[in-house]
Design a protein around this motif. Structure first.
Motif, PDB file in Angstrom:
ATOM      1  N   GLY A  67       0.815  -1.211   0.000  1.00 30.24           N
ATOM      2  CA  GLY A  67       0.000   0.000   0.000  1.00 30.24           C
ATOM      3  C   GLY A  67       0.846   1.257   0.000  1.00 30.24           C
ATOM      4  O   GLY A  67       0.406   2.324   0.429  1.00 30.24           O
ATOM      5  N   LEU A  68       2.094   1.142  -0.495  1.00 34.51           N
ATOM      6  CA  LEU A  68       3.021   2.272  -0.551  1.00 34.51           C
ATOM      7  C   LEU A  68       3.513   2.436  -1.987  1.00 34.51           C
ATOM      8  O   LEU A  68       3.557   1.472  -2.755  1.00 34.51           O
ATOM      9  CB  LEU A  68       4.226   2.032   0.363  1.00 34.51           C
ATOM     10  CG  LEU A  68       3.958   1.919   1.863  1.00 34.51           C
ATOM     11  CD1 LEU A  68       5.219   1.445   2.584  1.00 34.51           C
ATOM     12  CD2 LEU A  68       3.489   3.247   2.431  1.00 34.51           C
ATOM     13  N   ALA A  69       3.916   3.665  -2.330  1.00 34.26           N
ATOM     14  CA  ALA A  69       4.452   3.913  -3.673  1.00 34.26           C
ATOM     15  C   ALA A  69       5.509   4.998  -3.610  1.00 34.26           C
ATOM     16  O   ALA A  69       5.406   5.942  -2.811  1.00 34.26           O
ATOM     17  CB  ALA A  69       3.338   4.322  -4.630  1.00 34.26           C
ATOM     18  N   LEU A  70       6.535   4.856  -4.446  1.00 29.57           N
ATOM     19  CA  LEU A  70       7.531   5.915  -4.587  1.00 29.57           C
ATOM     20  C   LEU A  70       6.907   7.049  -5.385  1.00 29.57           C
ATOM     21  O   LEU A  70       6.320   6.819  -6.443  1.00 29.57           O
ATOM     22  CB  LEU A  70       8.775   5.384  -5.300  1.00 29.57           C
ATOM     23  CG  LEU A  70       9.484   4.172  -4.679  1.00 29.57           C
ATOM     24  CD1 LEU A  70      10.780   3.880  -5.428  1.00 29.57           C
ATOM     25  CD2 LEU A  70       9.752   4.382  -3.210  1.00 29.57           C
ATOM     26  N   ALA A  71       7.058   8.280  -4.881  1.00 32.45           N
ATOM     27  CA  ALA A  71       6.373   9.417  -5.504  1.00 32.45           C
ATOM     28  C   ALA A  71       7.324  10.443  -6.108  1.00 32.45           C
ATOM     29  O   ALA A  71       6.876  11.448  -6.653  1.00 32.45           O
ATOM     30  CB  ALA A  71       5.474  10.101  -4.476  1.00 32.45           C
ATOM     31  N   GLY A  72       8.634  10.216  -6.014  1.00 31.60           N
ATOM     32  CA  GLY A  72       9.578  11.175  -6.579  1.00 31.60           C
ATOM     33  C   GLY A  72      10.684  11.492  -5.591  1.00 31.60           C
ATOM     34  O   GLY A  72      10.893  10.781  -4.597  1.00 31.60           O
ATOM     35  N   PHE A  73      11.395  12.590  -5.868  1.00 30.19           N
ATOM     36  CA  PHE A  73      12.493  13.028  -5.003  1.00 30.19           C
ATOM     37  C   PHE A  73      12.087  14.269  -4.206  1.00 30.19           C
ATOM     38  O   PHE A  73      11.462  15.184  -4.751  1.00 30.19           O
ATOM     39  CB  PHE A  73      13.735  13.353  -5.832  1.00 30.19           C
ATOM     40  CG  PHE A  73      14.301  12.170  -6.577  1.00 30.19           C
ATOM     41  CD1 PHE A  73      14.956  11.156  -5.892  1.00 30.19           C
ATOM     42  CD2 PHE A  73      14.176  12.066  -7.952  1.00 30.19           C
ATOM     43  CE1 PHE A  73      15.473  10.060  -6.571  1.00 30.19           C
ATOM     44  CE2 PHE A  73      14.690  10.979  -8.641  1.00 30.19           C
ATOM     45  CZ  PHE A  73      15.343   9.968  -7.937  1.00 30.19           C
ATOM     46  N   GLY A  74      12.477  14.286  -2.938  1.00 32.72           N
ATOM     47  CA  GLY A  74      12.237  15.478  -2.132  1.00 32.72           C
ATOM     48  C   GLY A  74      13.125  16.623  -2.582  1.00 32.72           C
ATOM     49  O   GLY A  74      12.758  17.791  -2.506  1.00 32.72           O
ATOM     50  N   SER A  75      14.310  16.281  -3.082  1.00 30.00           N
ATOM     51  CA  SER A  75      15.259  17.234  -3.665  1.00 30.00           C
ATOM     52  C   SER A  75      16.132  16.441  -4.626  1.00 30.00           C
ATOM     53  O   SER A  75      16.038  15.208  -4.686  1.00 30.00           O
ATOM     54  CB  SER A  75      16.105  17.906  -2.574  1.00 30.00           C
ATOM     55  OG  SER A  75      16.792  16.936  -1.799  1.00 30.00           O
ATOM     56  N   ALA A  76      16.975  17.113  -5.372  1.00 30.31           N
ATOM     57  CA  ALA A  76      17.796  16.418  -6.360  1.00 30.31           C
ATOM     58  C   ALA A  76      18.764  15.456  -5.660  1.00 30.31           C
ATOM     59  O   ALA A  76      19.340  15.802  -4.616  1.00 30.31           O
ATOM     60  CB  ALA A  76      18.576  17.430  -7.189  1.00 30.31           C
ATOM     61  N   PRO A  77      18.939  14.244  -6.207  1.00 29.23           N
ATOM     62  CA  PRO A  77      19.928  13.323  -5.642  1.00 29.23           C
ATOM     63  C   PRO A  77      21.315  13.974  -5.600  1.00 29.23           C
ATOM     64  O   PRO A  77      21.680  14.741  -6.497  1.00 29.23           O
ATOM     65  CB  PRO A  77      19.901  12.135  -6.603  1.00 29.23           C
ATOM     66  CG  PRO A  77      18.520  12.178  -7.202  1.00 29.23           C
ATOM     67  CD  PRO A  77      18.202  13.637  -7.328  1.00 29.23           C
ATOM     68  N   GLU A  78      22.099  13.670  -4.560  1.00 29.25           N
ATOM     69  CA  GLU A  78      23.408  14.287  -4.369  1.00 29.25           C
ATOM     70  C   GLU A  78      24.519  13.251  -4.521  1.00 29.25           C
ATOM     71  O   GLU A  78      24.481  12.197  -3.896  1.00 29.25           O
ATOM     72  CB  GLU A  78      23.511  14.906  -2.972  1.00 29.25           C
ATOM     73  CG  GLU A  78      22.493  15.989  -2.690  1.00 29.25           C
ATOM     74  CD  GLU A  78      22.584  16.488  -1.255  1.00 29.25           C
ATOM     75  OE1 GLU A  78      23.667  16.305  -0.642  1.00 29.25           O
ATOM     76  OE2 GLU A  78      21.601  17.039  -0.751  1.00 29.25           O
ATOM     77  N   ARG A  79      25.500  13.573  -5.349  1.00 31.93           N
ATOM     78  CA  ARG A  79      26.666  12.702  -5.467  1.00 31.93           C
ATOM     79  C   ARG A  79      27.590  13.044  -4.303  1.00 31.93           C
ATOM     80  O   ARG A  79      28.115  14.169  -4.216  1.00 31.93           O
ATOM     81  CB  ARG A  79      27.358  12.915  -6.804  1.00 31.93           C
ATOM     82  CG  ARG A  79      28.592  12.032  -6.981  1.00 31.93           C
ATOM     83  CD  ARG A  79      29.256  12.221  -8.319  1.00 31.93           C
ATOM     84  NE  ARG A  79      28.403  11.867  -9.451  1.00 31.93           N
ATOM     85  CZ  ARG A  79      28.863  11.624 -10.670  1.00 31.93           C
ATOM     86  NH1 ARG A  79      30.170  11.683 -10.920  1.00 31.93           N
ATOM     87  NH2 ARG A  79      28.031  11.328 -11.649  1.00 31.93           N
TER      88      ARG A  79
END
Length: 217
Positions: A200-212
């Protein structure tokens, strides 16, 4: 003075009235009994079927015990769910240019429609530059297992999960990318068939840009 006939007729009339009243009471009692039976049956069916309509989320580690509340999702489970789905989405053998796209479609029920569209757009960009013809894998960085600081509740049914993972890409058995990345993924609760998505869960995107965070290759 009433005659015997009048007295007899009056007595008969009273008897009939009493019988009518008794019959009315009996009918009323039957209606009440029927209603109580229906209510009792409804409560019984509800009680019997309640477990099948109840979801209890078991955290990954319960060796020290756990207090569970129906419908409440442990943060450790949300973290492990996010880790597993994101890792599977980002595994490619490099033998099929459309493997990333197939992953996205295979795990469609674990992604919100908006994030699914974003990932398909990313696939198109990677394919256009030939980057999908690489093998890719994601592994957790040592020491980056679940900790309360890695997950933050941002809404009544949404969380930000911070995954620190090592991304490795190879081509012709040669490593062409080896970096450590922080993925701040948004996870949300969704109303979906239990067969398609038992969490009952789903990934919805990024809270901020991924960081290297670190580059090895």
């Amino acid at each position: 003075m009433k005659s015997i006939g009048d007295i007899y007729l009056g007595w008969v009339a009273n008897v009939w009235k009493k019988e009518d009243a008794d019959a009315h009471i009996i009918r009323l009692q039957k209606y009440i009994i029927a209603m109580l039976f229906v209510l009792g049956l409804s409560f019984f069916v509800g009680w019997i079927t309640a477990p099948s309509r109840m979801t209890v989320y078991i955290p990954p580690d319960i060796q020290n015990g756990a207090t569970l509340k129906a419908g409440a999702i442990p943060e450790s489970l949300i973290y492990s769910y996010t880790y597993e789905i994101w890792q599977k989405l980002n595994y490619w053998s490099g033998e099929d240019a459309d493997e990333y796209q197939k992953n996205i479609r295979s795990y469609w029920s674990y992604l919100t429609p908006g994030f699914r569209a974003d990932l398909l757009e990313e696939f198109a960009e990677l394919k256009a530059t030939g980057q999908v013809m690489r093998s890719r894998s994601l592994q957790g960085i040592s020491g980056a297992a679940y900790e309360p600081v890695n997950i933050r509740k941002i809404g009544s049914n949404s969380w930000e999960v911070r995954l620190r993972m090592r991304l490795t890409e190879s081509r012709n058995n040669q490593v062409v990318k080896d970096v450590e990345i922080l993925y701040p993924l948004i996870v949300t609760r969704v109303n979906i068939s239990h067969e398609n998505n038992p969490y009952g869960l789903a990934l919805a995107g990024f809270g901020s840009a991924p960081e290297r965070e670190r580059t090895h290759v």
